[in-house]
Design a protein around this motif. Sequence first.
Motif, PDB file in Angstrom:
ATOM      1  N   LEU A  80       0.994  -1.301   0.011  1.00 44.01           N
ATOM      2  CA  LEU A  80       0.073  -0.077  -0.121  1.00 44.01           C
ATOM      3  C   LEU A  80       1.018   1.256  -0.042  1.00 44.01           C
ATOM      4  O   LEU A  80       0.475   2.410  -0.425  1.00 44.01           O
ATOM      5  CB  LEU A  80      -0.850  -0.096   1.229  1.00 44.01           C
ATOM      6  CG  LEU A  80      -1.712  -1.115   1.416  1.00 44.01           C
ATOM      7  CD1 LEU A  80      -2.494  -1.223   2.811  1.00 44.01           C
ATOM      8  CD2 LEU A  80      -2.969  -1.183   0.295  1.00 44.01           C
ATOM      9  N   TYR A  81       2.215   1.166   0.432  1.00 48.57           N
ATOM     10  CA  TYR A  81       2.887   2.376   0.830  1.00 48.57           C
ATOM     11  C   TYR A  81       4.502   1.914   0.724  1.00 48.57           C
ATOM     12  O   TYR A  81       4.377   0.831   1.413  1.00 48.57           O
ATOM     13  CB  TYR A  81       2.710   3.095   1.733  1.00 48.57           C
ATOM     14  CG  TYR A  81       3.554   4.404   1.991  1.00 48.57           C
ATOM     15  CD1 TYR A  81       3.345   5.836   1.626  1.00 48.57           C
ATOM     16  CD2 TYR A  81       4.710   4.258   2.798  1.00 48.57           C
ATOM     17  CE1 TYR A  81       3.939   6.864   1.436  1.00 48.57           C
ATOM     18  CE2 TYR A  81       5.578   5.454   2.989  1.00 48.57           C
ATOM     19  CZ  TYR A  81       5.346   6.641   2.460  1.00 48.57           C
ATOM     20  OH  TYR A  81       6.007   7.601   2.709  1.00 48.57           O
TER      21      TYR A  81
ATOM     22  N   VAL B 196       1.615  -3.046   3.997  1.00 53.02           N
ATOM     23  CA  VAL B 196       0.762  -3.870   3.217  1.00 53.02           C
ATOM     24  C   VAL B 196      -0.570  -4.033   3.675  1.00 53.02           C
ATOM     25  O   VAL B 196      -0.813  -3.721   5.007  1.00 53.02           O
ATOM     26  CB  VAL B 196       1.625  -5.165   3.263  1.00 53.02           C
ATOM     27  CG1 VAL B 196       3.145  -5.218   3.093  1.00 53.02           C
ATOM     28  CG2 VAL B 196       1.660  -5.926   4.677  1.00 53.02           C
ATOM     29  N   ASP B 197      -1.129  -4.602   2.793  1.00 57.52           N
ATOM     30  CA  ASP B 197      -2.802  -5.062   3.236  1.00 57.52           C
ATOM     31  C   ASP B 197      -2.656  -6.667   3.624  1.00 57.52           C
ATOM     32  O   ASP B 197      -2.556  -7.349   2.993  1.00 57.52           O
ATOM     33  CB  ASP B 197      -3.528  -5.014   1.964  1.00 57.52           C
ATOM     34  CG  ASP B 197      -5.042  -5.162   2.222  1.00 57.52           C
ATOM     35  OD1 ASP B 197      -5.397  -5.401   3.223  1.00 57.52           O
ATOM     36  OD2 ASP B 197      -5.580  -4.946   1.182  1.00 57.52           O
TER      37      ASP B 197
ATOM     38  N   VAL C  59       3.603 -12.799   7.293  1.00 59.14           N
ATOM     39  CA  VAL C  59       3.539 -11.661   6.577  1.00 59.14           C
ATOM     40  C   VAL C  59       5.140 -10.914   6.595  1.00 59.14           C
ATOM     41  O   VAL C  59       5.393 -10.911   5.409  1.00 59.14           O
ATOM     42  CB  VAL C  59       2.692 -10.442   7.323  1.00 59.14           C
ATOM     43  CG1 VAL C  59       2.861  -9.182   6.644  1.00 59.14           C
ATOM     44  CG2 VAL C  59       1.272 -10.901   7.224  1.00 59.14           C
ATOM     45  N   MET C  60       5.835 -11.149   7.584  1.00 59.72           N
ATOM     46  CA  MET C  60       7.017 -10.699   7.794  1.00 59.72           C
ATOM     47  C   MET C  60       7.991 -11.477   7.031  1.00 59.72           C
ATOM     48  O   MET C  60       8.703 -10.791   5.792  1.00 59.72           O
ATOM     49  CB  MET C  60       7.716 -10.914   9.006  1.00 59.72           C
ATOM     50  CG  MET C  60       7.283  -9.624  10.003  1.00 59.72           C
ATOM     51  SD  MET C  60       8.172  -9.709  11.962  1.00 59.72           S
ATOM     52  CE  MET C  60       9.780  -9.626  11.183  1.00 59.72           C
ATOM     53  N   GLN C  61       7.889 -12.927   6.783  1.00 59.57           N
ATOM     54  CA  GLN C  61       8.738 -13.569   5.800  1.00 59.57           C
ATOM     55  C   GLN C  61       8.618 -13.185   4.377  1.00 59.57           C
ATOM     56  O   GLN C  61       9.310 -13.067   3.626  1.00 59.57           O
ATOM     57  CB  GLN C  61       8.814 -14.969   6.143  1.00 59.57           C
ATOM     58  CG  GLN C  61       9.818 -15.310   7.535  1.00 59.57           C
ATOM     59  CD  GLN C  61       8.826 -14.974   8.757  1.00 59.57           C
ATOM     60  OE1 GLN C  61       7.662 -14.524   8.713  1.00 59.57           O
ATOM     61  NE2 GLN C  61       9.454 -15.441   9.793  1.00 59.57           N
TER      62      GLN C  61
ATOM     63  N   VAL D 219      -4.439  -2.481   7.144  1.00 63.79           N
ATOM     64  CA  VAL D 219      -2.960  -1.914   7.012  1.00 63.79           C
ATOM     65  C   VAL D 219      -2.044  -2.367   8.135  1.00 63.79           C
ATOM     66  O   VAL D 219      -2.525  -2.271   9.183  1.00 63.79           O
ATOM     67  CB  VAL D 219      -3.396  -0.448   7.181  1.00 63.79           C
ATOM     68  CG1 VAL D 219      -2.234   0.435   6.824  1.00 63.79           C
ATOM     69  CG2 VAL D 219      -4.329   0.161   5.847  1.00 63.79           C
ATOM     70  N   LEU D 220      -0.916  -2.676   7.618  1.00 67.61           N
ATOM     71  CA  LEU D 220      -0.020  -3.142   8.541  1.00 67.61           C
ATOM     72  C   LEU D 220       1.272  -2.687   8.191  1.00 67.61           C
ATOM     73  O   LEU D 220       1.840  -2.658   7.042  1.00 67.61           O
ATOM     74  CB  LEU D 220       0.162  -4.879   8.438  1.00 67.61           C
ATOM     75  CG  LEU D 220       1.244  -5.502   9.674  1.00 67.61           C
ATOM     76  CD1 LEU D 220       0.874  -5.122  11.055  1.00 67.61           C
ATOM     77  CD2 LEU D 220       1.120  -6.830   9.316  1.00 67.61           C
TER      78      LEU D 220
END
Length: 275
Positions: free
Chosen positions: A26-27, A35-36, A56-58, A81-82
């Motif tokens: 997302l940015y 990220v979404d 998500v992290m990996q 949003v994360l």
Amino acid sequence: MPAFSQTNAECATEPATALSTELTILYQDAYLVAVDKPAGMLVHRSFLDRHETRFVMQTLRDQIGQHVFPVHRLDRPTSGVLLFALSSEVARLLSEQNAQQHWFKGYLAVVRGYVEQAGTLDYPLKEQLDKLGDKYADPDKAAQQAITDYRPLATVELPIPVSRYPAARYSLVALSPRTGRKHQLRRHLAHLRHPIVGDTSHGDGKHNRLFREHLHCHRMLLVAKELQFNHPITGEVINIRCALDELQPLFQQLGWSVDESMIQYAFEQLAKEQA
């Protein structure tokens, strides 16, 4: 009451095996990436769920080719949003902002019952401890302050009997937590007797089953829609939003015309409450 059929609306399912291989970014700049996060995906590896293989992290690290540093969390069943930092120093600055409650976090949730007016819930929460990860923590620690602002956006009554009631009522609400306690929104809405649909820990099993069986919706209906903060390096106000493409078919089935202007107005009103 909307015209209702049981075949048109679908939500994404929760298992991470059903998720695509790449995350939606997302940015991104030289310091940050957001990220979404899909519903059903863990943020990082955890001994509490040893069978998971995607995080998500990996996934994000492999996708952008560099290490990422978490600065906040979303529960596994929550989407939206994360934010990550691209260095430990920026992660420290962002974490400090978050701890000092300088971020605005805007969420959307579908909840049981009619939420008829806006309000603020100031209801302290006992820290939720994991049996393994928190086995040395003090179980008698005093409840911590927890404050959530909320605002109704839409309501619906479905002609489906639930328990002793001939119909089922639901609301779409905008939420903003001023504090960041574990499962705060889920626990606060349960306290208000408006549990989030699809929440298997704090929700209502009868209504969760209704959404699975009649609307083919197998996820918790909580989305981190917006995150606003000051860029830790440039000072610029950054506002990151995710789309609601996944949930629009469900909203249409419920007769809700949910657009960005409606959501942004609600978030602006919640932000004013926190100013």
